[in-house]
Scaffold this motif. Structure first.
Motif, PDB file in Angstrom:
ATOM      1  N   ASP A   3       0.835  -1.208   0.000  1.00  0.00           N
ATOM      2  CA  ASP A   3       0.000   0.000   0.000  1.00  0.00           C
ATOM      3  C   ASP A   3       0.868   1.257   0.000  1.00  0.00           C
ATOM      4  OD1 ASP A   3      -2.246  -1.566   0.034  1.00  0.00           O
ATOM      5  OD2 ASP A   3      -2.646  -1.311   2.177  1.00  0.00           O
ATOM      6  N   ALA A   4       1.950   1.239   0.778  1.00  0.00           N
ATOM      7  CA  ALA A   4       2.831   2.408   0.843  1.00  0.00           C
ATOM      8  C   ALA A   4       3.471   2.680  -0.512  1.00  0.00           C
ATOM      9  CB  ALA A   4       3.899   2.216   1.917  1.00  0.00           C
ATOM     10  N   VAL A 231      11.741  15.935  -1.867  1.00  0.00           N
ATOM     11  CA  VAL A 231      10.961  14.778  -1.436  1.00  0.00           C
ATOM     12  C   VAL A 231      10.993  13.633  -2.438  1.00  0.00           C
ATOM     13  CG1 VAL A 231       8.718  15.447  -2.423  1.00  0.00           C
ATOM     14  CG2 VAL A 231       8.794  14.159  -0.275  1.00  0.00           C
ATOM     15  N   LEU A 232      11.326  13.892  -3.691  1.00  0.00           N
ATOM     16  CA  LEU A 232      11.256  12.846  -4.708  1.00  0.00           C
ATOM     17  C   LEU A 232      12.127  11.647  -4.350  1.00  0.00           C
ATOM     18  CD1 LEU A 232      10.251  11.764  -7.387  1.00  0.00           C
ATOM     19  CD2 LEU A 232      12.055  13.053  -8.538  1.00  0.00           C
ATOM     20  N   THR A 233      13.306  11.873  -3.818  1.00  0.00           N
ATOM     21  CA  THR A 233      14.195  10.763  -3.470  1.00  0.00           C
ATOM     22  C   THR A 233      13.526   9.815  -2.485  1.00  0.00           C
ATOM     23  OG1 THR A 233      16.169  12.103  -3.875  1.00  0.00           O
ATOM     24  CG2 THR A 233      16.436  10.172  -2.475  1.00  0.00           C
ATOM     25  N   ASP A 234      12.875  10.361  -1.470  1.00  0.00           N
ATOM     26  CA  ASP A 234      12.215   9.515  -0.477  1.00  0.00           C
ATOM     27  C   ASP A 234      11.002   8.810  -1.077  1.00  0.00           C
ATOM     28  OD1 ASP A 234      12.268   8.580   2.266  1.00  0.00           O
ATOM     29  OD2 ASP A 234      10.385   9.648   2.525  1.00  0.00           O
ATOM     30  N   LEU A 235      10.229   9.507  -1.900  1.00  0.00           N
ATOM     31  CA  LEU A 235       9.069   8.868  -2.532  1.00  0.00           C
ATOM     32  C   LEU A 235       9.507   7.705  -3.414  1.00  0.00           C
ATOM     33  CD1 LEU A 235       6.896  11.962  -3.562  1.00  0.00           C
ATOM     34  CD2 LEU A 235       6.608  10.471  -1.573  1.00  0.00           C
ATOM     35  N   LEU A 236      10.594   7.866  -4.139  1.00  0.00           N
ATOM     36  CA  LEU A 236      11.096   6.791  -4.989  1.00  0.00           C
ATOM     37  C   LEU A 236      11.561   5.598  -4.158  1.00  0.00           C
ATOM     38  CD1 LEU A 236      13.034   8.844  -7.676  1.00  0.00           C
ATOM     39  CD2 LEU A 236      10.990   7.453  -8.055  1.00  0.00           C
ATOM     40  N   ALA A 237      12.182   5.861  -3.021  1.00  0.00           N
ATOM     41  CA  ALA A 237      12.630   4.769  -2.154  1.00  0.00           C
ATOM     42  C   ALA A 237      11.443   3.972  -1.628  1.00  0.00           C
ATOM     43  CB  ALA A 237      13.459   5.323  -0.991  1.00  0.00           C
ATOM     44  N   VAL A 238      10.376   4.657  -1.243  1.00  0.00           N
ATOM     45  CA  VAL A 238       9.180   3.965  -0.764  1.00  0.00           C
ATOM     46  C   VAL A 238       8.511   3.215  -1.912  1.00  0.00           C
ATOM     47  CG1 VAL A 238       6.900   4.258   0.285  1.00  0.00           C
ATOM     48  CG2 VAL A 238       8.851   5.585   1.141  1.00  0.00           C
ATOM     49  N   ALA A 239       8.428   3.848  -3.075  1.00  0.00           N
ATOM     50  CA  ALA A 239       7.797   3.216  -4.235  1.00  0.00           C
ATOM     51  C   ALA A 239       8.523   1.937  -4.637  1.00  0.00           C
ATOM     52  CB  ALA A 239       7.748   4.187  -5.403  1.00  0.00           C
ATOM     53  N   ALA A 240       9.837   1.912  -4.471  1.00  0.00           N
ATOM     54  CA  ALA A 240      10.638   0.748  -4.847  1.00  0.00           C
ATOM     55  C   ALA A 240      10.747  -0.285  -3.734  1.00  0.00           C
ATOM     56  CB  ALA A 240      12.032   1.205  -5.260  1.00  0.00           C
ATOM     57  N   GLY A 241      10.144  -0.006  -2.586  1.00  0.00           N
ATOM     58  CA  GLY A 241      10.244  -0.920  -1.462  1.00  0.00           C
ATOM     59  C   GLY A 241      11.584  -0.886  -0.767  1.00  0.00           C
ATOM     60  N   GLU A 242      12.365   0.168  -1.007  1.00  0.00           N
ATOM     61  CA  GLU A 242      13.697   0.275  -0.413  1.00  0.00           C
ATOM     62  C   GLU A 242      13.669   0.932   0.962  1.00  0.00           C
ATOM     63  OE1 GLU A 242      15.753   2.461  -3.384  1.00  0.00           O
ATOM     64  OE2 GLU A 242      15.786   0.789  -4.811  1.00  0.00           O
ATOM     65  N   ARG A 243      12.553   1.531   1.322  1.00  0.00           N
ATOM     66  CA  ARG A 243      12.398   2.102   2.667  1.00  0.00           C
ATOM     67  C   ARG A 243      11.080   1.642   3.246  1.00  0.00           C
ATOM     68  NH1 ARG A 243      10.234   6.148   5.743  1.00  0.00           N
ATOM     69  NH2 ARG A 243       9.495   7.627   4.218  1.00  0.00           N
TER      70      ARG A 243
END
Length: 251
Positions: A3-4, A231-243
């Protein structure tokens, strides 16, 4: 997909990826355009200084909108100069105009702000008009609401919190006032929190509030934007499941 991760992708699709740094260069604009097409999908728009609009228009991929700022960041009262700036930006290829209203006039003369917005809306033509109310400087909830009402009466397409150039930018308290004013006005005007949005949790907090106040279908990119650069860096990390996102973001 978690979901995240899905939420992060939706937030990326609503992002106005921004570079309004004082020292911004042509090379920085090239880099911003390159970042705008992400592995998780394109952002909604880039937001840049007027002097770079022609450059960006020539290289920006289809489907990503081009926003620029006028009367920025001071929010002055020279309407004629702002109209000229707006017309030039549209001629250069801007799809969206982010106008800093004359927020210092709100307390004594909200009609001035209404007239300013109406005039810039006319000059912008088919371009989307986002009105920056500088809520951190207004501070008082009644003044923020008065600024909302003046901008809405002038025909604004979006209410936007901040320039990101002041000590206080987007806050949940100010966002709630803007969203409630939008809902009272019929719920069709867009909302853009801007400045100080650093994480997935920050971004989701504003999106959740928009859905709560204006309806679940409200926060799509046509009516909900995030003004941010980092914020894009953090959004990409969440989108990729890396955070990992530990808990549901609240407000």
């Amino acid at each position: 997909m978690t979901d995240a991760a899905a939420d992060a992708r939706r937030l990326i699709a609503s992002l106005d990826l921004t570079n309004l740094d004082d020292g911004c260069t042509s090379a920085d604009i090239d880099a911003l355009v390159a970042r705008a097409s992400t592995p998780a999908g394109p952002v909604a728009a880039i937001c840049i200084w007027p002097r770079f609009v022609k450059q960006a228009r020539a290289i920006l991929p289809p489907g990503i909108r081009l926003a620029t700022v006028v009367n920025f960041p001071a929010g002055g009262e020279d309407v004629a100069a702002t109209l000229a700036e707006t017309r030039q930006a549209v001629a250069d290829g801007a799809d969206e105009i982010d106008l800093v209203v004359a927020y210092r006039r709100v307390a004594a003369d909200p009609a001035f702000v209404e007239g300013q917005v109406r005039a810039v809306k006319s000059a912008a033509g088919a371009a989307t008009l986002k009105t920056i109310l500088e809520t951190g400087e207004l501070a008082d909830p009644d003044l923020i609401l008065s600024a909302c009402e003046a901008a809405l009466a002038g025909g604004a397409d979006f209410l936007k919190t901040s320039t990101g150039k002041t000590p206080v930018s987007a806050t949940p308290e100010a966002a709630r006032i803007l969203l409630q004013a939008i809902a009272a006005h019929g719920g069709s005007v867009g909302f853009k929190p801007s400045g100080g949005i650093k994480s997935f949790e920050d971004a989701k907090r504003f999106r959740d509030m928009a859905a709560e106040i204006c309806g679940e279908g409200y926060p799509d990119p046509s009516r909900f934007r995030l003004g941010a650069s980092g914020v894009l860096t953090d959004l990409l990390a969440v989108a990729a499941g890396e955070r990992r996102v530990e808990a549901k973001a609240g407000y």
